[in-house]
Structures are given as structure tokens and as C-alpha cells.
Design a protein around this motif. Structure first.
Motif, mmCIF file in Angstrom:
data_model
loop_
_atom_site.group_PDB
_atom_site.id
_atom_site.type_symbol
_atom_site.label_atom_id
_atom_site.label_comp_id
_atom_site.label_asym_id
_atom_site.label_seq_id
_atom_site.Cartn_x
_atom_site.Cartn_y
_atom_site.Cartn_z
ATOM 1 N N LEU A 67 77.548 87.295 -13.506
ATOM 2 C CA LEU A 67 78.552 88.344 -13.381
ATOM 3 C C LEU A 67 79.943 87.760 -13.157
ATOM 4 O O LEU A 67 80.939 88.327 -13.583
ATOM 5 C CB LEU A 67 78.196 89.292 -12.240
ATOM 6 C CG LEU A 67 76.906 90.091 -12.427
ATOM 7 C CD1 LEU A 67 76.658 90.979 -11.220
ATOM 8 C CD2 LEU A 67 76.971 90.926 -13.688
ATOM 9 N N THR A 68 80.015 86.608 -12.486
ATOM 10 C CA THR A 68 81.299 85.976 -12.225
ATOM 11 C C THR A 68 81.984 85.600 -13.533
ATOM 12 O O THR A 68 83.161 85.882 -13.727
ATOM 13 C CB THR A 68 81.118 84.737 -11.335
ATOM 14 O OG1 THR A 68 80.449 85.134 -10.151
ATOM 15 C CG2 THR A 68 82.455 84.120 -10.979
ATOM 16 N N ILE A 69 81.270 84.956 -14.456
ATOM 17 C CA ILE A 69 81.873 84.564 -15.724
ATOM 18 C C ILE A 69 82.267 85.811 -16.522
ATOM 19 O O ILE A 69 83.325 85.843 -17.140
ATOM 20 C CB ILE A 69 80.972 83.621 -16.552
ATOM 21 C CG1 ILE A 69 81.739 83.072 -17.767
ATOM 22 C CG2 ILE A 69 79.693 84.307 -16.983
ATOM 23 C CD1 ILE A 69 80.983 82.004 -18.547
ATOM 24 N N CYS A 70 81.455 86.834 -16.467
ATOM 25 C CA CYS A 70 81.777 88.059 -17.206
ATOM 26 C C CYS A 70 82.983 88.766 -16.613
ATOM 27 O O CYS A 70 83.841 89.266 -17.342
ATOM 28 C CB CYS A 70 80.569 88.995 -17.252
ATOM 29 S SG CYS A 70 79.205 88.326 -18.228
ATOM 30 N N GLN A 71 83.069 88.807 -15.290
ATOM 31 C CA GLN A 71 84.230 89.429 -14.652
ATOM 32 C C GLN A 71 85.503 88.659 -14.994
ATOM 33 O O GLN A 71 86.540 89.253 -15.286
ATOM 34 C CB GLN A 71 84.038 89.489 -13.137
ATOM 35 C CG GLN A 71 82.991 90.492 -12.732
ATOM 36 C CD GLN A 71 82.627 90.385 -11.261
ATOM 37 O OE1 GLN A 71 82.956 89.414 -10.590
ATOM 38 N NE2 GLN A 71 81.927 91.391 -10.771
ATOM 39 N N ARG A 72 85.431 87.337 -14.967
ATOM 40 C CA ARG A 72 86.581 86.505 -15.308
ATOM 41 C C ARG A 72 86.981 86.742 -16.764
ATOM 42 O O ARG A 72 88.156 86.867 -17.088
ATOM 43 C CB ARG A 72 86.225 85.039 -15.092
ATOM 44 C CG ARG A 72 87.355 84.089 -15.362
ATOM 45 C CD ARG A 72 86.956 82.618 -15.271
ATOM 46 N NE ARG A 72 85.972 82.289 -14.268
ATOM 47 C CZ ARG A 72 84.763 81.770 -14.546
ATOM 48 N NH1 ARG A 72 84.385 81.538 -15.779
ATOM 49 N NH2 ARG A 72 83.938 81.478 -13.574
ATOM 50 N N HIS A 73 85.987 86.834 -17.636
ATOM 51 C CA HIS A 73 86.252 87.033 -19.052
ATOM 52 C C HIS A 73 86.868 88.415 -19.308
ATOM 53 O O HIS A 73 87.798 88.546 -20.110
ATOM 54 C CB HIS A 73 84.963 86.854 -19.859
ATOM 55 C CG HIS A 73 85.197 86.699 -21.318
ATOM 56 N ND1 HIS A 73 85.740 85.564 -21.857
ATOM 57 C CD2 HIS A 73 84.986 87.540 -22.342
ATOM 58 C CE1 HIS A 73 85.847 85.712 -23.169
ATOM 59 N NE2 HIS A 73 85.393 86.906 -23.488
ATOM 60 N N HIS B 223 82.294 81.817 -23.707
ATOM 61 C CA HIS B 223 81.609 82.917 -23.036
ATOM 62 C C HIS B 223 80.364 83.330 -23.826
ATOM 63 O O HIS B 223 79.283 83.532 -23.254
ATOM 64 C CB HIS B 223 82.573 84.094 -22.865
ATOM 65 C CG HIS B 223 81.956 85.271 -22.186
ATOM 66 N ND1 HIS B 223 81.662 86.433 -22.854
ATOM 67 C CD2 HIS B 223 81.578 85.469 -20.897
ATOM 68 C CE1 HIS B 223 81.135 87.296 -21.997
ATOM 69 N NE2 HIS B 223 81.076 86.738 -20.807
ATOM 70 N N SER B 224 80.493 83.428 -25.134
ATOM 71 C CA SER B 224 79.334 83.787 -25.972
ATOM 72 C C SER B 224 78.249 82.722 -25.891
ATOM 73 O O SER B 224 77.060 83.043 -25.794
ATOM 74 C CB SER B 224 79.775 83.972 -27.420
ATOM 75 O OG SER B 224 80.661 85.054 -27.521
ATOM 76 N N ALA B 225 78.648 81.450 -25.919
ATOM 77 C CA ALA B 225 77.667 80.363 -25.829
ATOM 78 C C ALA B 225 76.937 80.399 -24.491
ATOM 79 O O ALA B 225 75.726 80.145 -24.435
ATOM 80 C CB ALA B 225 78.365 79.015 -26.022
ATOM 81 N N PHE B 226 77.656 80.734 -23.429
ATOM 82 C CA PHE B 226 77.046 80.849 -22.100
ATOM 83 C C PHE B 226 75.867 81.818 -22.145
ATOM 84 O O PHE B 226 74.789 81.533 -21.622
ATOM 85 C CB PHE B 226 78.093 81.335 -21.091
ATOM 86 C CG PHE B 226 77.536 81.643 -19.725
ATOM 87 C CD1 PHE B 226 77.476 80.655 -18.761
ATOM 88 C CD2 PHE B 226 77.084 82.916 -19.405
ATOM 89 C CE1 PHE B 226 76.978 80.933 -17.489
ATOM 90 C CE2 PHE B 226 76.588 83.203 -18.151
ATOM 91 C CZ PHE B 226 76.524 82.208 -17.190
ATOM 92 N N HIS B 227 76.065 82.957 -22.785
ATOM 93 C CA HIS B 227 75.013 83.969 -22.813
ATOM 94 C C HIS B 227 73.885 83.628 -23.782
ATOM 95 O O HIS B 227 72.801 84.208 -23.693
ATOM 96 C CB HIS B 227 75.602 85.344 -23.137
ATOM 97 C CG HIS B 227 76.356 85.906 -21.975
ATOM 98 N ND1 HIS B 227 75.744 86.314 -20.812
ATOM 99 C CD2 HIS B 227 77.683 86.117 -21.797
ATOM 100 C CE1 HIS B 227 76.648 86.751 -19.965
ATOM 101 N NE2 HIS B 227 77.837 86.647 -20.527
ATOM 102 N N LEU B 228 74.110 82.684 -24.678
ATOM 103 C CA LEU B 228 73.053 82.282 -25.604
ATOM 104 C C LEU B 228 72.159 81.181 -25.045
ATOM 105 O O LEU B 228 71.064 80.954 -25.550
ATOM 106 C CB LEU B 228 73.665 81.822 -26.934
ATOM 107 C CG LEU B 228 74.326 82.945 -27.742
ATOM 108 C CD1 LEU B 228 75.024 82.370 -28.971
ATOM 109 C CD2 LEU B 228 73.303 83.993 -28.143
#
Length: 151
Positions: free
Chosen positions: A119-125, A91-96
Motif C-alpha cells: 500500500l505504501t508504494i501505491c499511495q506514493r504512486h 510500479h507496474s513491475a513491482f506488482h508483477l
């Protein structure tokens, strides 16, 4: 006659998911494009979804194993915590990674019923993180990567 399932027939969907990951890994190794072309946000989003699903499966297995087999349940709970750490890093790598600038992958919330992909990945996380916070302490998440039996 026993009603036991042959090992080859057991859990076909899980076997298919594992085969898909092996196939994807081999395809990446064969293509050998520049490193920047291999990893993108879409790739990490799909991987995060897979890790989250695996996280939920481990959670259920740990819960069902604990009463009859406490030691096995502890090992599965440890695997559950370690998998959460891997999921958080993806998840952190996704945002980087930089957002794609092509029009094909541009965010069009009106076309996506679940909202923009970011937002989908963040909601899932966040949903997976809620489960982790209910069942795992920060100390458990920071323990060394061992499940050695304490005597």
C-alpha cells in the motif's frame, strides 16, 4: 569575494544520492547472482521511492526555471514527464513480481505505521500521479522522446 558555492560543495545530498546509486549498481554487477535474486519487491519499492523523489525535484526545478529561462523549463518539464513514465513502469513491475513468502518479509500491518508495503508504494504512486495529471496532458506523456526546438 563571491558567495558562490564551489561545484564540489554544491548540493551535497543530491551528490550523495547519486553516489549511492552508483555504488549499488557496482555491487550488483560484482555479485552477479541469478537474475531472480537481484530483483525483488523491496528493491523496486526503494527504487520507486527514489524515482518519486527525483520526480518532485524535477517538478520544482522546471517550475522555477520557466519564467527566466523558458527553453530550459520546457526541457525540464519533458524530463519530468519521461521520469514519470519510468516511475510508472517500476510500479507496474513491482506488482508483477511475486510477493515474498518468507516470514521475515511477511506483511505485518500492526508493525508498520504507514500500512503494508504494497500500500505504501501505491499511495506514493497515486500522490505522484496526482501531480502529473495536474501538470501534464496525456499527449505530453505519449510524445516521442525528444525535446528538439520547434522552429
Amino acid at each position: 569575494m563571491t558567495s558562490r558555492t564551489r561545484p564540489d560543495d554544491a548540493h551535497p545530498y543530491l551528490r550523495a544520492a547519486s553516489a549511492g546509486i552508483r555504488h549499488h549498481t557496482r555491487a550488483l554487477a560484482r555479485s552477479a547472482p541469478p537474475a531472480s535474486a537481484v530483483v525483488d519487491r523491496v528493491h523496486l519499492d526503494v527504487l520507486h521511492a527514489h524515482l518519486t523523489a527525483l520526480h518532485q525535484l524535477l517538478d520544482q526545478l522546471a517550475e522555477s526555471a520557466r519564467p527566466p529561462h523558458p527553453a530550459a523549463g520546457r526541457h525540464l518539464a519533458t524530463a519530468h514527464a519521461r521520469l514519470w513514465q519510468a516511475t510508472a513502469e517500476v510500479h507496474s513491475a513491482f506488482h508483477l513480481l511475486p510477493a515474498s513468502t518468507s516470514d521475515a518479509s511477511e506483511c505485518h500491518p500492526e508493525r508498520l505505521p504507514e500500512g503494508p508495503p504494497v500500500l505504501t508504494i501505491c499511495q506514493r504512486h497515486l500522490a505522484a500521479g496526482h501531480i502529473v495529471r495536474r501538470k501534464t496532458t496525456p499527449t505530453d506523456l505519449n510524445r516521442p522522446h525528444t525535446t528538439a526546438c520547434v522552429r
